[in-house]
Design an enzyme around this catalytic site. Structure first.
Site, PDB file in Angstrom:
ATOM      1  N   ASN A   1      33.152  48.293  24.985  1.00 45.30           N
ATOM      2  CA  ASN A   1      32.623  46.934  24.873  1.00 45.30           C
ATOM      3  C   ASN A   1      33.096  46.126  26.078  1.00 45.30           C
ATOM      4  OD1 ASN A   1      31.247  44.759  23.840  1.00 45.30           O
ATOM      5  ND2 ASN A   1      32.661  44.364  22.155  1.00 45.30           N
ATOM      6  N   HIS A   2      32.362  45.087  26.423  1.00 48.42           N
ATOM      7  CA  HIS A   2      32.648  44.293  27.624  1.00 48.42           C
ATOM      8  C   HIS A   2      32.807  45.234  28.820  1.00 48.42           C
ATOM      9  CE1 HIS A   2      33.202  40.159  25.988  1.00 48.42           C
ATOM     10  NE2 HIS A   2      33.355  40.840  24.868  1.00 48.42           N
ATOM     11  N   ILE A   3      31.880  46.154  28.926  1.00 50.79           N
ATOM     12  CA  ILE A   3      31.984  47.217  29.927  1.00 50.79           C
ATOM     13  C   ILE A   3      31.764  46.685  31.345  1.00 50.79           C
ATOM     14  CG2 ILE A   3      29.553  47.856  29.730  1.00 50.79           C
ATOM     15  CD1 ILE A   3      30.386  50.770  30.064  1.00 50.79           C
TER      16      ILE A   3
ATOM     17  N   ARG B   1      40.478  39.493  33.846  1.00 46.29           N
ATOM     18  CA  ARG B   1      39.227  40.244  33.861  1.00 46.29           C
ATOM     19  C   ARG B   1      38.147  39.387  33.235  1.00 46.29           C
ATOM     20  NH1 ARG B   1      35.850  44.118  31.069  1.00 46.29           N
ATOM     21  NH2 ARG B   1      34.971  45.588  32.587  1.00 46.29           N
TER      22      ARG B   1
END
Length: 276
Positions: A51-53, A87
């Site tokens: 997820n949130h790649i 990030r």
């Protein structure tokens, strides 16, 4: 995780120890169930996040405030710069998701404390989460499973999910009503959950927080959505850091008795005391 290190940015504000969210009592949901459901929607990209790649990393520092030190005895509030790895990301497990998608953006921070420990926190660009419990998130992933015949989610399954999970409504409406940011540097990020500041004498204060960009919040217009392209967020952030540090103020809201403590889909009433 394919990310690049950008120039330094600086955040000025406050932070305390993260406490885990405990949702309403429901049947237990396991991590493998959730990961499997996510993979069922987006597939598997070996060596990368589920997820949130899609994201980009940056280096910076955090400077705690004196007012925060009155509520928390954390070493984060020494007033000295603390190194941070950040990030920024787009939600989902599709590495090619367009930056114009009207979905969630994230900001995750890892603070390198003087004691040698690492403190981590994660935030979203929505004031609320889309699930009051892990079960809702799991059910959403199951509803998003593509139909083999069309390659897209079954509209009837999504309709049934929305009807049976009202806790998903507030975030969905917020995303529908607010276009994506023009840059990560122009987005606010919310901590979503309720946290605890522990100060002198073990006095506990319930708080919520958000990171507000000093550059100001700015979203794409409907016309800009059509021409922005699929991958503008990373170069926009790089370009901005080349002009100078990017700064966010961490704004802390003080809770009052009766404010929701264990449901991140519910916002606190306006007018609560706030400081940075």
């Amino acid at each position: 995780m394919e990310s690049k290190i950008l120039s330094h940015y600086v955040v000025a504000g406050v932070l305390s120890i993260v406490v885990p969210f405990v949702g309403a009592a429901e049947q237990e949901v396991s991590a493998p169930e959730v990961v499997g459901a996510i993979e069922g929607v987006f597939g598997v990209n070996k060596g990368e996040r589920r997820n949130h790649i899609k994201g980009v990393c940056a280096l910076g520092e955090f400077v705690g405030t004196k007012e925060a030190a009155a509520y928390s005895r954390s070493e984060l509030f020494s007033g000295k710069p603390i190194p941070v790895v950040a990030r920024f990301s787009v939600t989902g497990g599709n590495p090619k998701v367009p930056d114009t998608a009207k979905n969630v953006r994230g900001m995750a921070l890892q603070f390198q404390l003087r004691s040698g420990a690492a403190h981590q926190m994660a935030m979203l660009n929505t004031p609320m989460f889309g699930a009051a419990s892990p079960q809702t998130f799991l059910d959403l992933m199951r509803a998003l499973q593509p139909d083999p015949a069309t390659g897209k989610p079954d509209p009837e399954k999504m309709k049934a999910f929305k009807a049976s999970h009202p806790d998903n409504l507030a975030q969905s409406e917020y995303l529908a009503a607010n276009n994506p940011p023009v840059s990560y540097a122009n987005s606010a990020f919310w901590g979503i959950h309720t946290f605890k500041f522990v100060g002198k004498g073990d006095k506990t204060t319930l708080v919520r927080w958000r990171f507000a960009p000093q550059d100001g919040e700015k979203r794409l217009s409907d016309e800009e959505l059509k021409t922005a392209g699929a991958n503008f967020l990373e170069p926009a952030l790089i370009s901005r850091t080349q002009q100078g540090p990017v700064r966010w103020d961490m704004l802390v809201t003080i809770g009052q008795p009766g404010d929701p403590e264990d449901n991140p889909t519910l916002s606190w009433p306006a007018g609560r005391k706030e400081f940075k």
